[in-house]
Design a protein around this motif. Structure first.
Motif, mmCIF file in Angstrom:
data_model
loop_
_atom_site.group_PDB
_atom_site.id
_atom_site.type_symbol
_atom_site.label_atom_id
_atom_site.label_comp_id
_atom_site.label_asym_id
_atom_site.label_seq_id
_atom_site.Cartn_x
_atom_site.Cartn_y
_atom_site.Cartn_z
ATOM 1 N N LYS A 1 0.791 -1.237 0.000
ATOM 2 C CA LYS A 1 0.000 0.000 0.000
ATOM 3 C C LYS A 1 0.825 1.291 0.000
ATOM 4 C CE LYS A 1 -4.033 -1.771 2.554
ATOM 5 N NZ LYS A 1 -4.921 -1.501 3.704
ATOM 6 N N ASN A 2 2.159 1.200 0.037
ATOM 7 C CA ASN A 2 2.996 2.395 0.174
ATOM 8 C C ASN A 2 3.290 3.006 -1.196
ATOM 9 O OD1 ASN A 2 5.206 4.221 0.633
ATOM 10 N ND2 ASN A 2 5.524 3.211 2.612
ATOM 11 N N VAL A 3 2.539 4.052 -1.534
ATOM 12 C CA VAL A 3 2.650 4.697 -2.841
ATOM 13 C C VAL A 3 4.029 5.310 -3.042
ATOM 14 C CG1 VAL A 3 1.749 6.575 -4.286
ATOM 15 C CG2 VAL A 3 0.170 5.148 -2.967
ATOM 16 N N GLU A 4 4.550 5.973 -1.998
ATOM 17 C CA GLU A 4 5.839 6.656 -2.111
ATOM 18 C C GLU A 4 6.971 5.667 -2.385
ATOM 19 O OE1 GLU A 4 3.659 7.132 0.355
ATOM 20 O OE2 GLU A 4 2.901 9.091 -0.289
ATOM 21 N N GLU A 5 6.984 4.549 -1.662
ATOM 22 C CA GLU A 5 8.044 3.555 -1.858
ATOM 23 C C GLU A 5 7.936 2.880 -3.216
ATOM 24 O OE1 GLU A 5 10.762 2.881 -0.037
ATOM 25 O OE2 GLU A 5 10.152 4.633 1.145
ATOM 26 N N LEU A 6 6.719 2.657 -3.677
ATOM 27 C CA LEU A 6 6.538 2.078 -5.005
ATOM 28 C C LEU A 6 7.076 3.035 -6.064
ATOM 29 C CD1 LEU A 6 5.571 0.050 -7.051
ATOM 30 C CD2 LEU A 6 3.243 0.938 -6.791
#
Length: 390
Positions: free
Chosen positions: A327-332
């Motif tokens: 769910k981590n948009v920034e890390e993706l």
């Protein structure tokens, strides 16, 4: 052996492909195979392979009419094995098979209910039903990996009922030459007006809540907006359809990057290899998974892969994919930028990934394990029956 496979879906997906490969494989080994499933595209899959399909849909959690029809069928065909997939099919099939006395009753809820994206009370109720049915009426419950087995054991399924058998990939669908890959890529990208020199991030999966499409969509939009010069030739190609398709299309329109994002809708199974050939990077942001069929497909195609940091995906992908927190948009976004900016990283991963699939997830191994399981369970049933007669 006479084997009947029961599922309550007629639309393409990982579970449906699992059943198809299993049914075709058992038929090729000389067993008599039947399939019960609703009308839909996958009926054509089985029909092309000359596998008899009984088109039936389970219309309620406990469908008395469905059970009655299945009991009649089992009495006529005298099947040795019934193998049901997903909760509704499991419940109704186990009841019917128990009434008839079918010797081997295999069940398989592919994604453990613990990981379903449903409300707490709904989840608890489903776990209770599933556990009771398997412990009381089932012979064996399948788990796709060791972590899936642990979750099912924690849900209450008895240890001796659980058997781990990973999925197998039919690699013949994805064996293409470098020349054909280039041709496929050019064809697909020109179809959507994308320059052949672009970097294409891709995903192939059913558009439903647990697949995480919105996470990928937002990460891609951030990537393009945060790196307008470097990522000026990046595109996102989402292949598939489903219940969230229209919602995703609306989000794309509002994203400010609608000229860089393509949603294809459902595509024919035989075109998947063409779409994999069009991708530069495969992204799999799923929130819950039983195994991850598309992960093995992308790995076999030697694509650099970014996927959710789920335990089951670690079991499948090992050190051949790049993971980001669920769910981590920034890390993706960071992972996507890294693979885009550092070509060598992706290329080295892709070569290792194909070898991993070939060594661990072959179709022959998959079929061997199921055939041996069916024979072992059937033999055990007959031995017990002989002992009881004495």
């Amino acid at each position: 052996m006479k084997i009947v496979y029961v599922l309550n879906s007629g639309k393409p997906g990982g579970m449906e492909k699992h059943v198809f490969d299993l049914a075709v494989g058992m038929k090729s080994r000389g067993h008599n195979v039947f399939v019960w499933c609703p009308f839909g595209p996958i009926v054509d899959w089985f029909t092309r392979e000359e596998i008899p399909v009984i088109p039936r849909e389970i219309k309620s959690d406990l469908d008395v009419f469905y059970i009655k029809d299945l009991v009649t069928f089992l009495n006529i065909e005298k099947c040795d094995v019934i193998h049901a997939h997903e909760l509704k099919a499991v419940v109704n099939s186990l009841i019917a098979a128990s009434i008839v006395g079918t010797e081997v009753r295999v069940s398989h809820t592919h994604t453990p209910i613990t990981e379903w994206r449903v409300g707490f009370f709904n989840k608890v109720a489903n776990i209770a039903v599933d556990t009771f049915m398997i412990n009381v009426f089932g012979t064996t419950e399948i788990a796709l990996t060791d972590s899936r087995k642990r979750l099912k054991r924690a849900e209450g399924i008895r240890e001796y009922k659980l058997q781990v058998i990973p999925n197998g990939l039919d690699t013949t669908e994805f064996k293409v030459s470098s020349k054909d890959k280039k041709t496929f890529r050019k064809d697909i990208l020109s179809r959507f007006g994308i320059d052949n020199k672009s970097h294409v991030f891709g995903n192939i999966s059913r558009m439903s809540k647990e697949k995480g499409h919105t996470i990928l969509l937002r990460a891609f939009v951030n990537l393009v907006k945060n790196h307008p010069k470097k990522c000026g030739n990046c595109y996102l190609l989402l292949v598939g359809g489903g219940e969230l398709e229209e919602e995703l299309r609306s989000e794309v329109e509002l994203s400010g990057c609608s000229d860089r994002i393509v949603i294809t809708g459902v595509v024919p199974r035989e075109d998947l290899v063409k779409y994999y050939s069009a991708f530069d990077t495969f992204v799999f942001p799923t929130l819950a998974e039983g195994f991850g069929y598309v992960l093995t497909e992308a790995m076999y195609m030697e694509l650099p892969v970014i996927c959710s940091d789920l335990e089951v995906l670690h079991e499948v992908g090992g050190d051949c994919v790049i993971y980001f927190p669920v769910k981590n948009v920034e890390e993706l976004e960071k992972c996507m930028y890294k693979l885009f900016a550092e070509d060598d990283v992706g290329r080295n991963i892709g070569e290792k990934a194909k070898k991993r699939v070939e060594s661990r997830f072959s179709l022959e191994k998959f079929l061997d394990e199921y055939e041996n399981l069916y024979k072992k369970l059937l033999s055990g049933y007959k031995e017990n029956r002989m002992r009881n007669k004495k």
